[in-house]
Design an enzyme around this catalytic site. Structure first.
Site, PDB file in Angstrom:
ATOM      1  N   SER A 198       6.767 -29.370 -18.651  1.00 43.43           N
ATOM      2  CA  SER A 198       6.284 -30.349 -17.547  1.00 43.43           C
ATOM      3  C   SER A 198       5.476 -31.484 -18.130  1.00 43.43           C
ATOM      4  O   SER A 198       5.682 -32.081 -18.995  1.00 43.43           O
ATOM      5  CB  SER A 198       5.914 -29.644 -16.307  1.00 43.43           C
ATOM      6  OG  SER A 198       6.188 -30.586 -15.132  1.00 43.43           O
ATOM      7  N   ASP A 304      17.089 -28.799 -12.278  1.00 45.69           N
ATOM      8  CA  ASP A 304      15.616 -29.315 -12.066  1.00 45.69           C
ATOM      9  C   ASP A 304      15.387 -30.494 -11.113  1.00 45.69           C
ATOM     10  O   ASP A 304      16.023 -31.549 -11.454  1.00 45.69           O
ATOM     11  CB  ASP A 304      14.915 -29.456 -13.438  1.00 45.69           C
ATOM     12  CG  ASP A 304      13.258 -29.640 -13.386  1.00 45.69           C
ATOM     13  OD1 ASP A 304      12.825 -29.979 -12.251  1.00 45.69           O
ATOM     14  OD2 ASP A 304      12.843 -29.492 -14.396  1.00 45.69           O
ATOM     15  N   HIS A 335      12.908 -25.784 -12.275  1.00 42.90           N
ATOM     16  CA  HIS A 335      11.885 -26.321 -13.122  1.00 42.90           C
ATOM     17  C   HIS A 335      11.079 -24.930 -13.867  1.00 42.90           C
ATOM     18  O   HIS A 335      10.129 -24.256 -13.112  1.00 42.90           O
ATOM     19  CB  HIS A 335      10.907 -27.057 -12.260  1.00 42.90           C
ATOM     20  CG  HIS A 335       9.898 -27.925 -13.034  1.00 42.90           C
ATOM     21  ND1 HIS A 335      10.241 -28.835 -13.914  1.00 42.90           N
ATOM     22  CD2 HIS A 335       8.566 -27.740 -13.059  1.00 42.90           C
ATOM     23  CE1 HIS A 335       9.118 -29.249 -14.252  1.00 42.90           C
ATOM     24  NE2 HIS A 335       8.076 -28.725 -13.823  1.00 42.90           N
TER      25      HIS A 335
END
Length: 652
Positions: A198, A304, A335
């Site tokens: 991320s 995601d 995610h």
């Protein structure tokens, strides 16, 4: 996506490694047998643990001195005592103190001397015994670092780049945050690989896009490639806040006290209009893909809904265009880190990747398939190149059916119009569930049941010509696989995984840093439709992706929506659908009005990347009966996305 590409030629490591391997081999070898795998020959318990503060050359917090970022290091003592230089695996993160890393939310902990005791995740436990150093960098403005978080801007990227420069002898570092005693990195050969999920992976993308020397590879997991596309898509707002909120969320207390000017710059530079500003240009790494010298091993969940798959398509395409060496894993999760959806294979593959890229070992990973794709929960397939050869953009055309809003999808151009009214309380799963019924909130177009499977691989586009009744309007376009399936439950809290209580160990442990992590398993859902790809836009951005304008009610506008990259097989017996609607509930914010939009079907089309192209579509739909409308909505469509995130990876 490019129609054809091949795995680009890898750097000739053998020539580089010939002089260096003797200094980096981790175990005795004969003169004629080069190692193919690093082994755990070093003591993790006895590893050197230290901290330095690297001078970034910036003064974002305006205290009159250069900002320094904290760098926590774990490296093998034996190599240092023998004078052998080691490569570095580096994770630069804003989350080491505020929010935690990994599925268990681990944070850094320290001893009385300020040296790291627990480094989150398994990287140090596993790789330090194998002869690597692990470096955990506190992003500027977080934890023990000076400066301010500027959410993907110069401070974020240059503070991490400065560490790569220091590892290669080009930057200054000190043994304390404010002292004058310099620290050098004579223990490393400078070969650095960045990894992270991320925001962390985003920093890896950004640093690679500077072209910094010494960065040999990056492993971005669920990472952002352009920050505009995290907050907006073609003018449509994906979240109800901007980067100022995110900066404040991760800033250290010291940074919050000093960084008011940076916060205000984030507010001023990112107006909620969705217009492209210089702030977004600074945070667009795709435009600098030509500078990337590092290889890229990219991992992303195709469902995601935090860092959405658009980031994958545009970054992958740009890397391919510029001949960057690359590899990709695409999962069915949201995610989620690969450590939590494919653990054993992930550790093995990452080990081999770093051995090849940082140690120069000829272990064959460069000759293996470019792509691993999760086709069903826990079931993976490979592609020699990605998208596969023979993939071609195919124009699919919507046409009217026997009921309003219930049309067909094929190769022939349609005519006439379809009309729908934006309903912010409805979204893609509602539309798909009622695909065969006339509803006021969407227009749907469906093939008959396929006689052969169709594979979509890459990014799609949907061009829409629409006439609004109001001065503002948002559009959504989704491709849907209509048919029963068992998928990862990406809409649940684990986004496709369930965390168990049993633990497995991946590396060596100490009393303060365990290498044992909770196991996971796939969390699945039975559905009768799967959203394959999505895209959104503000119709006011019809003339430019950079700036919107008010619409004239009653006037027709044409806009092309970018749909996210994917790799999905629609099986024989299923149907493929294109749905056009207004606000996609929980995935974009609604406009200030509720327009009715009329689609001109003769000027509306979808460009879909199909393996085999139009010929494959024609064969798959030849002889297929027209889609018959069931008597009610599809059962099993309980898979409604959760409200959108606005934190890229915090606590995950």
């Amino acid at each position: 996506m490019p129609k054809r590409m091949r795995f680009t030629i890898w750097r000739p490591l053998a020539t580089v490694a010939a002089a260096a391997l003797a200094a980096t081999f981790l175990a005795p070898v004969t003169a004629h047998a080069a190692p193919r795998e690093s082994t755990p020959v070093h003591s993790y318990a006895d590893a050197i643990r230290e901290a330095v503060w690297v001078d970034t050359g910036l003064d974002l917090d305006r205290d009159g001195r250069h900002d320094r970022v904290a760098v926590d290091i774990v490296r093998p003592r034996e190599a240092a005592e023998q004078g052998r230089k080691v490569p570095v695996i580096m994770d630069a993160s804003p989350y080491y103190s505020c929010c935690g890393r990994g599925n268990e939310g681990q944070k850094k902990t320290y001893d009385a001397d300020g040296d790291v005791v627990q480094m989150p995740l398994f990287y140090d436990n596993y790789f330090v015994p194998r002869g690597y150093a692990f470096v955990g960098v506190d992003l500027a403005g977080t934890n023990r670092s000076d400066g301010c978080v500027d959410v993907g801007g110069r401070s974020d990227i240059l503070s991490a780049k400065a560490v790569v420069d220091w590892l290669n002898g080009r930057a200054k570092a000190y043994t304390t945050r404010t002292g004058t005693t310099k620290a050098t990195a004579k223990w490393t050969n400078g070969r650095t690989g960045m990894i992270g999920k991320s925001w962390d992976g985003t920093i890896a993308n950004g640093v690679a896009a500077t072209g910094v020397e010494g960065l040999k590879t990056i492993v971005p997991i669920s990472a952002i490639s352009s920050w505009y596309d995290y907050y907006f898509q073609q003018g449509a707002p994906l979240y109800d806040s901007g980067p100022d909120w995110l900066s404040n969320y991760v800033d250290s207390p010291d940074a919050r006290a000093k960084c008011g000017a940076v916060q205000q710059a984030l507010v001023d530079g990112a107006p909620r209009t969705g217009d492209w500003t210089p702030l977004w240009t600074e945070r667009d790494y795709v435009k600098n893909a030509r500078k990337v010298k590092a290889s890229v091993f990219l991992i992303h969940g195709m469902q995601d809904l935090n860092v959405r798959m658009k980031h994958v398509g545009q970054w992958w395409d740009a890397l391919a265009k510029n001949g960057v060496e690359r590899k990709i894993w695409l999962s069915q999760t949201g995610h989620v880190d690969p450590f939590d959806f494919r653990r054993a294979d992930w550790v093995k593959t990452l080990h081999r990747w770093f051995d090849h890229e940082l140690l120069g070992y000829d272990n064959g990973i460069d000759r293996e398939p470019m792509a691993d794709i999760e086709r069903h929960p826990g079931q993976w397939v490979t592609s020699k190149v990605w998208p596969p050869r023979g993939t071609d953009s195919t124009t699919l055309r919507p046409a009217r059916g026997t009921e309003a809003g219930v049309g067909t999808l094929g190769l022939r151009k349609g005519s006439g119009t379809e009309t729908f009214t934006d309903d912010p309380q409805r979204g893609e799963t509602d539309w798909a569930a009622h695909i065969d019924q006339s509803t006021p909130d969407k227009a749907g177009f469906v093939t008959g049941p396929l006689t052969r499977a169709l594979r979509l691989s890459g990014s799609s586009e949907v061009t829409v010509t629409a006439t609004p009744t109001t001065s503002t309007a948002h559009l959504s376009a989704v491709l849907v696989d209509l048919g029963p399936d068992t998928i990862r439950d990406y809409a649940a809290s684990g986004e496709g995984i369930t965390t168990l209580t049993d633990r497995t160990c991946w590396g060596a442990s100490t009393s303060g840093d365990s290498a044992c992590f909770k196991e996971t398993k796939a969390k699945t859902a039975d559905v009768e439709a799967t959203v394959v790809s999505r895209g959104w836009a503000d119709l006011g951005n019809h003339a430019s992706d950079l700036k919107g304008e008010p619409l004239t009610p009653g006037k027709a506008y044409t806009i092309t929506l970018d749909l996210a990259a994917t790799d999905h097989v629609v099986p024989a017996g299923h149907r493929l659908a294109l749905i056009v609607g207004g606000t996609d509930k929980d995935l974009i914010d609604p406009p200030s009005t509720r327009p009715t939009l009329t689609l001109d079907l003769s000027r509306t089309k979808a460009e879909v990347p199909l393996v085999g192209g139009a010929h494959a579509f024609a064969r798959a739909t030849a002889g297929a009966p027209s889609a018959a409308a069931p008597t009610g909505p599809l059962d099993g469509l309980t898979h409604t996305p959760r409200p959108a995130h606005r934190i890229p990876g915090g606590g995950q």
